[in-house]
Design a protein around this motif. Structure first.
Motif, PDB file in Angstrom:
ATOM      1  N   ARG A  34       8.105 -23.658   1.962  1.00 58.16           N
ATOM      2  CA  ARG A  34       7.168 -24.037   0.896  1.00 58.16           C
ATOM      3  C   ARG A  34       7.591 -23.380  -0.414  1.00 58.16           C
ATOM      4  O   ARG A  34       6.856 -22.610  -1.030  1.00 58.16           O
ATOM      5  N   GLU A  52       5.459 -22.768  -3.733  1.00 62.36           N
ATOM      6  CA  GLU A  52       4.037 -22.785  -3.368  1.00 62.36           C
ATOM      7  C   GLU A  52       3.639 -21.525  -2.604  1.00 62.36           C
ATOM      8  O   GLU A  52       2.718 -20.820  -3.002  1.00 62.36           O
ATOM      9  N   ALA A  53       4.338 -21.265  -1.500  1.00 61.85           N
ATOM     10  CA  ALA A  53       3.989 -20.135  -0.649  1.00 61.85           C
ATOM     11  C   ALA A  53       5.197 -19.732   0.177  1.00 61.85           C
ATOM     12  O   ALA A  53       5.232 -19.901   1.391  1.00 61.85           O
ATOM     13  N   ASP A 109       8.534 -16.745  -3.929  1.00 59.26           N
ATOM     14  CA  ASP A 109       7.394 -16.699  -4.849  1.00 59.26           C
ATOM     15  C   ASP A 109       6.728 -15.335  -4.901  1.00 59.26           C
ATOM     16  O   ASP A 109       5.841 -15.104  -5.735  1.00 59.26           O
ATOM     17  N   SER A 138       5.247 -13.412  -8.426  1.00 61.06           N
ATOM     18  CA  SER A 138       3.785 -13.311  -8.440  1.00 61.06           C
ATOM     19  C   SER A 138       3.335 -11.865  -8.634  1.00 61.06           C
ATOM     20  O   SER A 138       2.325 -11.600  -9.294  1.00 61.06           O
ATOM     21  N   LEU A 151       0.870 -16.911  -6.299  1.00 63.46           N
ATOM     22  CA  LEU A 151       0.239 -16.575  -5.024  1.00 63.46           C
ATOM     23  C   LEU A 151      -1.142 -15.955  -5.201  1.00 63.46           C
ATOM     24  O   LEU A 151      -1.770 -15.563  -4.213  1.00 63.46           O
ATOM     25  N   ILE A 165       3.057 -17.156   4.777  1.00 61.74           N
ATOM     26  CA  ILE A 165       3.926 -17.887   3.868  1.00 61.74           C
ATOM     27  C   ILE A 165       5.200 -18.208   4.654  1.00 61.74           C
ATOM     28  O   ILE A 165       5.331 -17.830   5.815  1.00 61.74           O
TER      29      ILE A 165
END
Length: 380
Positions: free
Chosen positions: A13, A16-17, A21, A25, A39, A78
Protein backbone atom coordinates in the motif's frame (compact mmCIF):
# COMPACT_ATOMS: atom_id res chain seq x y z
CA UNK A 1 -4.84 -8.54 -19.33
CA UNK A 2 -2.89 -9.47 -16.20
CA UNK A 3 -4.45 -12.23 -14.09
CA UNK A 4 -5.23 -11.44 -10.46
CA UNK A 5 -2.95 -12.59 -7.63
CA UNK A 6 -3.97 -15.71 -5.69
CA UNK A 7 -6.29 -15.43 -2.70
CA UNK A 8 -4.40 -14.36 0.39
CA UNK A 9 -1.94 -12.15 -1.49
CA UNK A 10 -1.26 -8.82 0.20
CA UNK A 11 -0.21 -6.05 -2.16
CA UNK A 12 1.93 -3.15 -0.94
CA UNK A 13 0.00 0.00 0.00
CA UNK A 14 2.61 2.49 -1.16
CA UNK A 15 1.54 6.06 -0.49
CA UNK A 16 -1.24 4.96 1.85
CA UNK A 17 -0.01 2.61 4.57
CA UNK A 18 3.42 1.17 3.89
CA UNK A 19 6.91 1.36 5.35
CA UNK A 20 7.87 4.06 2.87
CA UNK A 21 5.23 6.29 4.47
CA UNK A 22 6.44 5.96 8.06
CA UNK A 23 9.35 8.36 8.42
CA UNK A 24 7.88 11.09 6.19
CA UNK A 25 4.81 10.93 8.43
CA UNK A 26 7.05 11.19 11.50
CA UNK A 27 8.60 14.34 10.07
CA UNK A 28 5.11 15.69 9.43
CA UNK A 29 4.18 14.89 13.04
CA UNK A 30 7.33 16.73 14.17
CA UNK A 31 6.16 19.80 12.26
CA UNK A 32 8.78 19.76 9.51
CA UNK A 33 7.65 22.06 6.69
CA UNK A 34 6.73 20.31 3.46
CA UNK A 35 6.41 16.84 5.05
CA UNK A 36 2.97 15.21 5.09
CA UNK A 37 1.73 13.12 8.00
CA UNK A 38 -0.11 10.63 5.80
CA UNK A 39 -0.35 8.06 8.59
CA UNK A 40 -1.94 10.55 11.00
CA UNK A 41 0.69 9.99 13.67
CA UNK A 42 0.49 11.83 17.00
CA UNK A 43 1.98 15.31 16.97
CA UNK A 44 5.08 15.58 19.14
CA UNK A 45 8.46 17.27 19.50
CA UNK A 46 10.33 13.99 19.93
CA UNK A 47 10.05 10.61 18.23
CA UNK A 48 11.82 7.34 18.89
CA UNK A 49 11.33 4.89 16.00
CA UNK A 50 12.12 1.25 16.71
CA UNK A 51 12.29 -1.25 13.87
CA UNK A 52 12.06 -4.89 14.98
CA UNK A 53 13.35 -7.14 12.24
CA UNK A 54 10.81 -9.87 11.30
CA UNK A 55 8.01 -8.93 13.70
CA UNK A 56 4.97 -9.67 11.53
CA UNK A 57 1.58 -8.25 12.47
CA UNK A 58 -0.14 -11.63 12.47
CA UNK A 59 2.55 -13.20 14.66
CA UNK A 60 2.41 -10.32 17.13
CA UNK A 61 -1.36 -10.50 17.49
CA UNK A 62 -1.18 -14.28 17.91
CA UNK A 63 1.17 -13.91 20.89
CA UNK A 64 -0.64 -11.66 23.34
CA UNK A 65 0.80 -13.52 26.33
CA UNK A 66 4.41 -13.30 25.18
CA UNK A 67 4.16 -9.64 24.13
CA UNK A 68 1.68 -7.85 26.42
CA UNK A 69 3.36 -4.47 26.19
CA UNK A 70 3.60 -4.41 22.41
CA UNK A 71 0.01 -5.57 22.13
CA UNK A 72 -1.08 -2.78 24.47
CA UNK A 73 0.24 -0.11 22.13
CA UNK A 74 -2.16 1.67 19.81
CA UNK A 75 -1.84 0.75 16.18
CA UNK A 76 -2.70 -1.29 13.14
CA UNK A 77 -1.07 -3.11 10.26
CA UNK A 78 0.76 -1.52 7.37
CA UNK A 79 2.56 -3.27 4.52
CA UNK A 80 6.18 -4.07 3.94
CA UNK A 81 7.75 -3.44 0.57
CA UNK A 82 8.10 -6.03 -2.20
CA UNK A 83 9.97 -8.24 -1.79
CA UNK A 84 9.21 -8.47 1.93
CA UNK A 85 12.82 -8.59 3.02
CA UNK A 86 15.19 -6.52 5.12
CA UNK A 87 17.26 -4.94 2.36
CA UNK A 88 14.22 -3.64 0.49
CA UNK A 89 11.98 -2.68 3.39
CA UNK A 90 14.75 -1.08 5.45
CA UNK A 91 15.64 1.12 2.50
CA UNK A 92 11.99 2.01 1.96
CA UNK A 93 11.79 3.06 5.59
CA UNK A 94 15.04 5.01 5.53
CA UNK A 95 14.45 6.84 2.26
CA UNK A 96 10.67 7.16 2.30
CA UNK A 97 10.72 5.78 -1.24
CA UNK A 98 9.19 2.76 -2.97
CA UNK A 99 11.59 0.01 -4.11
CA UNK A 100 11.34 1.03 -7.75
CA UNK A 101 12.82 4.40 -6.84
CA UNK A 102 15.47 3.51 -4.26
CA UNK A 103 16.50 0.42 -6.23
CA UNK A 104 17.39 -2.09 -3.50
CA UNK A 105 15.20 -4.92 -4.70
CA UNK A 106 16.16 -7.91 -2.59
CA UNK A 107 18.73 -9.79 -0.59
CA UNK A 108 20.54 -10.54 -3.85
CA UNK A 109 20.12 -9.08 -7.34
CA UNK A 110 22.26 -8.85 -10.44
CA UNK A 111 25.40 -6.77 -9.94
CA UNK A 112 25.34 -3.57 -12.01
CA UNK A 113 27.28 -3.79 -15.24
CA UNK A 114 27.35 -7.59 -15.28
CA UNK A 115 25.24 -10.28 -16.91
CA UNK A 116 25.54 -13.06 -14.33
CA UNK A 117 27.18 -11.84 -11.11
CA UNK A 118 25.29 -11.77 -7.83
CA UNK A 119 25.18 -8.58 -5.78
CA UNK A 120 24.51 -9.20 -2.08
CA UNK A 121 23.38 -5.99 -0.39
CA UNK A 122 23.87 -7.44 3.10
CA UNK A 123 27.48 -8.22 2.25
CA UNK A 124 28.33 -4.97 0.53
CA UNK A 125 31.97 -5.21 1.59
CA UNK A 126 32.34 -7.96 -1.00
CA UNK A 127 31.36 -5.40 -3.66
CA UNK A 128 33.62 -2.44 -2.91
CA UNK A 129 33.34 -1.31 -6.52
CA UNK A 130 29.61 -0.60 -6.04
CA UNK A 131 29.28 2.89 -4.54
CA UNK A 132 26.29 2.97 -2.16
CA UNK A 133 25.65 6.64 -2.88
CA UNK A 134 25.56 5.98 -6.61
CA UNK A 135 23.50 2.82 -6.26
CA UNK A 136 20.96 4.68 -4.10
CA UNK A 137 21.43 8.40 -4.80
CA UNK A 138 18.31 9.83 -3.17
CA UNK A 139 18.65 11.57 0.20
CA UNK A 140 17.40 9.61 3.18
CA UNK A 141 14.63 10.89 5.42
CA UNK A 142 17.26 11.31 8.14
CA UNK A 143 19.23 13.67 5.90
CA UNK A 144 16.06 15.61 5.10
CA UNK A 145 15.26 15.82 8.80
CA UNK A 146 18.73 17.07 9.72
CA UNK A 147 18.56 19.77 7.03
CA UNK A 148 15.26 20.90 8.53
CA UNK A 149 16.80 21.32 11.97
CA UNK A 150 15.73 18.02 13.55
CA UNK A 151 18.29 16.45 15.88
CA UNK A 152 18.81 13.00 14.30
CA UNK A 153 20.37 9.94 15.90
CA UNK A 154 20.62 6.53 14.23
CA UNK A 155 21.55 3.77 16.68
CA UNK A 156 23.06 0.57 15.34
CA UNK A 157 25.58 -2.15 15.96
CA UNK A 158 29.24 -1.46 15.27
CA UNK A 159 29.28 -4.00 12.43
CA UNK A 160 26.65 -1.94 10.59
CA UNK A 161 28.21 1.49 11.14
CA UNK A 162 30.16 1.56 7.88
CA UNK A 163 28.24 -0.97 5.84
CA UNK A 164 27.11 -0.25 2.32
CA UNK A 165 23.50 -0.93 3.23
CA UNK A 166 23.64 1.61 6.06
CA UNK A 167 25.12 4.17 3.68
CA UNK A 168 22.46 3.48 1.04
CA UNK A 169 19.42 3.15 3.29
CA UNK A 170 20.05 4.94 6.58
CA UNK A 171 22.79 7.48 6.01
CA UNK A 172 22.65 10.16 8.62
CA UNK A 173 24.84 12.79 10.25
CA UNK A 174 24.23 11.11 13.62
CA UNK A 175 25.08 7.38 13.54
CA UNK A 176 25.85 6.14 17.07
CA UNK A 177 27.15 2.68 17.93
CA UNK A 178 24.90 0.71 20.30
CA UNK A 179 25.68 -3.00 20.37
CA UNK A 180 23.66 -4.12 23.39
CA UNK A 181 20.00 -3.69 24.30
CA UNK A 182 20.99 -1.70 27.38
CA UNK A 183 23.08 0.67 25.29
CA UNK A 184 20.18 1.20 22.92
CA UNK A 185 17.80 2.11 25.73
CA UNK A 186 20.25 4.48 27.42
CA UNK A 187 21.48 6.15 24.26
CA UNK A 188 17.99 6.55 22.77
CA UNK A 189 16.74 8.17 25.97
CA UNK A 190 19.66 10.57 26.19
CA UNK A 191 19.49 11.47 22.50
CA UNK A 192 15.87 12.62 22.63
CA UNK A 193 16.42 14.35 25.99
CA UNK A 194 19.27 16.52 24.73
CA UNK A 195 18.36 19.87 23.22
CA UNK A 196 15.11 21.79 23.03
CA UNK A 197 14.10 21.39 19.39
CA UNK A 198 12.54 18.48 17.49
CA UNK A 199 14.38 15.17 17.77
CA UNK A 200 14.26 11.83 15.95
CA UNK A 201 15.98 8.67 17.15
CA UNK A 202 16.01 5.44 15.15
CA UNK A 203 16.70 2.08 16.82
CA UNK A 204 17.06 -1.35 15.18
CA UNK A 205 16.93 -4.84 16.69
CA UNK A 206 17.54 -8.00 14.67
CA UNK A 207 17.49 -10.83 17.24
CA UNK A 208 13.94 -11.97 16.49
CA UNK A 209 14.78 -12.32 12.80
CA UNK A 210 17.93 -14.32 13.59
CA UNK A 211 16.02 -16.63 15.93
CA UNK A 212 13.21 -17.15 13.43
CA UNK A 213 15.60 -18.01 10.62
CA UNK A 214 17.56 -20.46 12.73
CA UNK A 215 14.82 -22.09 14.81
CA UNK A 216 11.59 -21.20 13.04
CA UNK A 217 8.99 -18.58 13.86
CA UNK A 218 6.76 -21.22 15.46
CA UNK A 219 9.49 -22.44 17.80
CA UNK A 220 9.82 -22.11 21.57
CA UNK A 221 13.04 -20.17 20.98
CA UNK A 222 11.15 -17.60 18.91
CA UNK A 223 8.48 -17.22 21.60
CA UNK A 224 11.06 -16.72 24.33
CA UNK A 225 12.87 -14.18 22.17
CA UNK A 226 9.60 -12.30 21.76
CA UNK A 227 9.19 -12.21 25.56
CA UNK A 228 12.64 -10.66 25.93
CA UNK A 229 11.94 -8.24 23.11
CA UNK A 230 8.68 -7.11 24.68
CA UNK A 231 10.48 -6.30 27.93
CA UNK A 232 13.11 -4.35 25.99
CA UNK A 233 10.42 -2.27 24.28
CA UNK A 234 8.76 -1.54 27.62
CA UNK A 235 12.08 -0.47 29.16
CA UNK A 236 12.76 1.74 26.16
CA UNK A 237 9.37 3.39 26.54
CA UNK A 238 9.85 3.96 30.27
CA UNK A 239 13.28 5.51 29.71
CA UNK A 240 12.12 8.07 27.15
CA UNK A 241 11.48 11.57 28.48
CA UNK A 242 7.90 12.89 28.70
CA UNK A 243 6.53 14.18 25.42
CA UNK A 244 8.27 11.51 23.34
CA UNK A 245 6.31 9.21 21.05
CA UNK A 246 7.62 5.67 20.74
CA UNK A 247 6.80 4.19 17.32
CA UNK A 248 7.37 0.49 16.69
CA UNK A 249 7.32 -1.13 13.27
CA UNK A 250 9.00 -4.00 11.38
CA UNK A 251 10.46 -4.71 7.97
CA UNK A 252 8.62 -7.99 7.26
CA UNK A 253 7.08 -11.04 8.89
CA UNK A 254 8.11 -14.66 8.45
CA UNK A 255 6.86 -18.16 7.63
CA UNK A 256 8.32 -21.58 8.37
CA UNK A 257 8.91 -23.88 5.41
CA UNK A 258 9.50 -27.61 5.85
CA UNK A 259 12.28 -29.23 3.86
CA UNK A 260 9.78 -31.42 2.00
CA UNK A 261 8.07 -28.31 0.62
CA UNK A 262 11.21 -26.86 -0.98
CA UNK A 263 12.09 -26.91 -4.68
CA UNK A 264 15.75 -26.90 -5.71
CA UNK A 265 16.44 -25.29 -9.08
CA UNK A 266 19.59 -27.42 -9.34
CA UNK A 267 17.42 -30.55 -9.49
CA UNK A 268 15.04 -29.36 -12.24
CA UNK A 269 16.77 -28.92 -15.57
CA UNK A 270 13.84 -27.04 -17.10
CA UNK A 271 14.22 -24.24 -14.53
CA UNK A 272 17.81 -23.74 -15.68
CA UNK A 273 17.11 -23.51 -19.41
CA UNK A 274 17.86 -20.04 -20.75
CA UNK A 275 18.73 -18.78 -17.25
CA UNK A 276 22.01 -16.98 -16.59
CA UNK A 277 21.40 -16.02 -12.96
CA UNK A 278 18.95 -16.84 -10.15
CA UNK A 279 18.89 -14.20 -7.41
CA UNK A 280 16.53 -12.85 -4.77
CA UNK A 281 15.71 -15.33 -2.01
CA UNK A 282 13.80 -18.55 -1.51
CA UNK A 283 10.40 -16.87 -1.22
CA UNK A 284 10.94 -14.30 -4.00
CA UNK A 285 13.20 -15.03 -6.95
CA UNK A 286 14.67 -12.68 -9.53
CA UNK A 287 15.46 -14.79 -12.61
CA UNK A 288 17.73 -13.25 -15.24
CA UNK A 289 17.48 -14.78 -18.70
CA UNK A 290 19.92 -15.12 -21.56
CA UNK A 291 19.40 -12.69 -24.40
CA UNK A 292 16.18 -13.53 -26.24
CA UNK A 293 15.15 -16.22 -23.75
CA UNK A 294 12.99 -14.20 -21.31
CA UNK A 295 9.64 -15.28 -22.73
CA UNK A 296 10.58 -18.96 -22.72
CA UNK A 297 11.98 -18.73 -19.18
CA UNK A 298 8.77 -17.06 -18.01
CA UNK A 299 6.61 -19.77 -19.57
CA UNK A 300 8.74 -22.59 -18.17
CA UNK A 301 8.93 -21.24 -14.61
CA UNK A 302 5.19 -20.58 -14.65
CA UNK A 303 4.41 -24.09 -15.86
CA UNK A 304 6.82 -25.90 -13.54
CA UNK A 305 5.93 -23.98 -10.39
CA UNK A 306 2.20 -23.82 -11.15
CA UNK A 307 0.12 -22.69 -8.17
CA UNK A 308 3.17 -22.77 -5.91
CA UNK A 309 4.28 -19.35 -7.15
CA UNK A 310 3.05 -16.25 -8.91
CA UNK A 311 5.46 -16.01 -11.84
CA UNK A 312 5.49 -12.75 -13.81
CA UNK A 313 7.54 -11.10 -16.47
CA UNK A 314 9.41 -8.00 -15.40
CA UNK A 315 6.93 -5.77 -17.25
CA UNK A 316 3.94 -7.44 -15.61
CA UNK A 317 5.44 -7.17 -12.13
CA UNK A 318 6.03 -3.46 -12.73
CA UNK A 319 2.51 -3.03 -14.11
CA UNK A 320 1.02 -4.65 -10.99
CA UNK A 321 2.77 -2.06 -8.87
CA UNK A 322 4.80 -4.56 -6.88
CA UNK A 323 7.76 -2.17 -6.76
CA UNK A 324 5.85 1.11 -7.05
CA UNK A 325 6.99 3.60 -9.66
CA UNK A 326 10.21 2.28 -11.22
CA UNK A 327 13.01 4.60 -12.27
CA UNK A 328 14.82 3.85 -15.52
CA UNK A 329 18.13 3.24 -13.73
CA UNK A 330 16.49 0.51 -11.66
CA UNK A 331 14.66 -1.51 -14.33
CA UNK A 332 17.52 -3.88 -15.17
CA UNK A 333 17.94 -4.80 -11.50
CA UNK A 334 14.57 -6.57 -11.61
CA UNK A 335 14.69 -10.11 -12.91
CA UNK A 336 13.47 -10.73 -16.45
CA UNK A 337 11.15 -13.08 -14.58
CA UNK A 338 10.09 -12.74 -10.93
CA UNK A 339 8.57 -15.52 -8.85
CA UNK A 340 6.72 -14.79 -5.60
CA UNK A 341 6.18 -18.09 -3.81
CA UNK A 342 2.70 -18.97 -2.57
CA UNK A 343 1.77 -21.13 0.42
CA UNK A 344 4.31 -23.07 2.46
CA UNK A 345 6.89 -23.43 -0.27
CA UNK A 346 10.35 -22.18 -1.19
CA UNK A 347 12.48 -22.14 -4.34
CA UNK A 348 16.10 -22.82 -3.49
CA UNK A 349 19.36 -23.15 -5.35
CA UNK A 350 21.57 -24.94 -2.88
CA UNK A 351 24.70 -24.80 -5.01
CA UNK A 352 24.57 -20.99 -4.85
CA UNK A 353 22.73 -20.37 -1.56
CA UNK A 354 23.75 -23.23 0.77
CA UNK A 355 23.15 -21.29 3.99
CA UNK A 356 19.66 -20.27 2.93
CA UNK A 357 18.76 -23.94 2.49
CA UNK A 358 19.46 -24.52 6.20
CA UNK A 359 17.11 -21.76 7.41
CA UNK A 360 13.71 -22.73 8.80
CA UNK A 361 12.00 -19.33 8.84
CA UNK A 362 11.86 -17.49 5.52
CA UNK A 363 10.32 -14.34 4.04
CA UNK A 364 10.15 -12.30 0.85
CA UNK A 365 6.79 -13.22 -0.66
CA UNK A 366 3.37 -11.56 -0.62
CA UNK A 367 1.52 -13.56 2.04
CA UNK A 368 -0.18 -11.75 4.90
CA UNK A 369 2.25 -13.32 7.39
CA UNK A 370 5.18 -11.78 5.50
CA UNK A 371 3.71 -8.53 4.18
CA UNK A 372 1.77 -7.17 7.15
CA UNK A 373 3.83 -5.41 9.80
CA UNK A 374 2.80 -3.39 12.86
CA UNK A 375 2.63 0.38 13.15
CA UNK A 376 2.37 0.93 16.89
CA UNK A 377 2.62 4.15 18.89
CA UNK A 378 2.60 5.16 22.53
CA UNK A 379 3.12 8.70 23.78
CA UNK A 380 5.00 9.37 26.99
Amino acid sequence: MIAAEPAGTVLPRYGEASLSDVLPSVLGALGVAGEQNELDLPTAQRYCVLLIDALGWNALRAHQVQAPFLNSMAGSAITASVPSTTVTSLTSLGTGLVPGRHGLLGYTTRKPGTAATLFNALRWDEHKDVDPLAYQPHPTVFERAARAGVAVTVLGQRKFSRSGLTSAALRSPGFTIADSLGERVALAASAVADGTGPALVYVYDGDLDFTGHQRGCRSAAWRYQLVLLDRFVEELYLALPPGTVLLVTADHGMVDVASAQRIDVDHIAALQDGVVLVAGEARFRHVYAAEGAAADVHATWRDVLGSRATVLSRDDAIARGWFGAVEARVVDRIGDVVAAVNGDCAVERRSVFPIEAKLIGLHGALSADEMLVPLLTMAG
